[in-house]
Enzyme design. Structure first.
Site, short mmCIF file in Angstrom:
data_model
loop_
_atom_site.label_atom_id
_atom_site.label_comp_id
_atom_site.label_asym_id
_atom_site.label_seq_id
_atom_site.Cartn_x
_atom_site.Cartn_y
_atom_site.Cartn_z
N ASP A 115 0.82 -1.22 0.00
CA ASP A 115 0.00 0.00 0.00
C ASP A 115 0.85 1.27 0.00
O ASP A 115 2.06 1.22 0.21
CB ASP A 115 -0.97 0.00 1.20
CG ASP A 115 -0.31 -0.45 2.51
OD1 ASP A 115 0.93 -0.42 2.59
OD2 ASP A 115 -1.03 -0.82 3.44
N ASN A 117 -7.76 -2.41 14.19
CA ASN A 117 -9.13 -2.68 13.75
C ASN A 117 -9.21 -3.90 12.82
O ASN A 117 -10.23 -4.13 12.19
CB ASN A 117 -9.70 -1.44 13.04
CG ASN A 117 -8.91 -1.08 11.79
OD1 ASN A 117 -7.96 -1.77 11.42
ND2 ASN A 117 -9.31 0.00 11.14
N HIS A 175 -7.35 -4.44 10.14
CA HIS A 175 -7.02 -4.24 8.71
C HIS A 175 -5.73 -4.99 8.34
O HIS A 175 -4.86 -5.20 9.18
CB HIS A 175 -6.97 -2.75 8.33
CG HIS A 175 -5.79 -1.97 8.80
ND1 HIS A 175 -5.86 -0.62 9.08
CD2 HIS A 175 -4.49 -2.30 9.03
CE1 HIS A 175 -4.68 -0.18 9.45
NE2 HIS A 175 -3.83 -1.18 9.43
N GLU A 206 -9.71 -1.60 5.22
CA GLU A 206 -10.36 -1.26 6.48
C GLU A 206 -11.65 -2.07 6.64
O GLU A 206 -12.20 -2.57 5.66
CB GLU A 206 -10.69 0.24 6.48
CG GLU A 206 -9.48 1.16 6.32
CD GLU A 206 -8.66 1.30 7.61
OE1 GLU A 206 -8.43 0.30 8.31
OE2 GLU A 206 -8.24 2.44 7.89
C1 F6R Z 1 1.32 -1.14 6.18
C2 F6R Z 1 0.19 -2.03 6.35
C3 F6R Z 1 -0.63 -2.00 7.60
C4 F6R Z 1 0.20 -2.29 8.85
C5 F6R Z 1 -0.67 -2.23 10.09
C6 F6R Z 1 0.12 -2.48 11.35
O1 F6R Z 1 1.92 -1.35 4.92
O2 F6R Z 1 -0.08 -2.75 5.46
O3 F6R Z 1 -1.64 -2.97 7.48
O4 F6R Z 1 0.80 -3.56 8.74
O5 F6R Z 1 -1.29 -0.98 10.17
O6 F6R Z 1 1.02 -1.43 11.54
P1 F6R Z 1 2.11 -1.50 12.68
O7 F6R Z 1 3.02 -2.61 12.34
O8 F6R Z 1 2.81 -0.17 12.64
O9 F6R Z 1 1.39 -1.73 13.97
#
Ligand code: F6R
Length: 241
Positions: free
Chosen positions: A67, A136, A138, A143
């Site tokens: 992403d 959440n 994701h 989302e």
């Molecule tokens: C980022 C991504 C997100 C993160 C998620 C967890 O490329 O795909 O899904 O993996 O928000 O983020 P952290 O590891 O910072 O808790």
């Protein structure tokens, strides 16, 4: 899903890095999928250590990231391409023309999504993808919503994601409101997945991903439909299992 509970983020990083190293040793022209955020950083450090030790050569791989924020240029220091250069690619020998991150400046995100998935298919599909998980539920920036998005697409970020990610920006106001993300369908086409999570803050999302019935309100629960998912957790993230 196979779930391992390891001592800490460091042990998880070493275990996940070894999956990427062995994948690349077995198949030097592997297609590798990467994520940003805090969770994969120890994995990237483990890959860098293995490369610097001469154990593995990444010259033949192709990479795709999950992403990117909309509206941030590739060299923006909060953008995900920049993050990947700093935390991984500047330290490995992956040819830069084989590094792919969705284009956050695309004029037409529908066309960008179709082209991104087509580029993954043209490269032969992703062999191994690392995922983190949001509070959440994701994965990528898919989302919670009422359907599992199929292909790479533009996403409206939720308040909880903006809140979680504001730590990387000067203030919550600076966090972009939109992102472009691989779809759940794109992620389910990957051959092997490793998901890493640490800390009590992830426990509820991890429980919903593994224990609850699959639902797009917990996008990570779609991984229950995938035949090859390794989940690496510390005791806190696994505390509600
Ligand atoms: C980022 C991504 C997100 C993160 C998620 C967890 O490329 O795909 O899904 O993996 O928000 O983020 P952290 O590891 O910072 O808790």
């Amino acid at each position: 899903m196979i779930c391992h509970i390891l001592k800490d983020a460091d042990a998880i990083g070493k275990a996940a890095a070894s999956l990427f190293v062995s994948q690349t040793l077995r198949k030097p022209d592997s297609v590798l999928g990467f994520a940003t955020g805090s969770s994969p950083i120890p994995t990237y450090q483990g890959m860098i250590d293995a490369y610097k030790a001469g154990i593995v050569d990444f010259a033949g791989v192709t990479t795709f990231n999950l992403d990117e924020y909309c509206g941030l240029a590739p060299d923006h220091d909060q953008g995900y391409r920049y993050f990947m250069m700093q935390n991984l690619f500047d330290h490995l020998n992956v040819p830069h023309d084989r590094i792919h991150v969705p284009n956050g400046l695309a004029a037409d995100f529908d066309a960008e999504g179709v082209a991104y998935d087509a580029a993954i298919d043209a490269a032969g599909g992703i062999d191994l993808q690392i995922l983190g998980i949001g509070h959440n539920g994701h994965i990528g920036f898919n989302e919670p919503c009422d359907v599992f998005p199929q292909i790479t697409h533009k996403v409206t970020l939720t308040e909880s994601t903006i809140e979680a990610n504001k730590r990387f920006f000067a203030s919550a106001d600076e966090v972009p409101r939109y992102a472009v993300s691989m779809g759940i369908g794109t992620i389910l086409k990957v051959r092997s997945i490793v998901l890493v999570a640490t800390g009590k803050g992830k426990a509820e999302a991890v429980k919903k991903m593994i224990k609850d019935d699959p639902s797009p309100f917990c996008p990570a629960s779609a991984l229950q439909f995938h035949p090859d998912v390794t989940v690496l957790l510390d005791a806190d993230a696994a505390s509600l299992l």
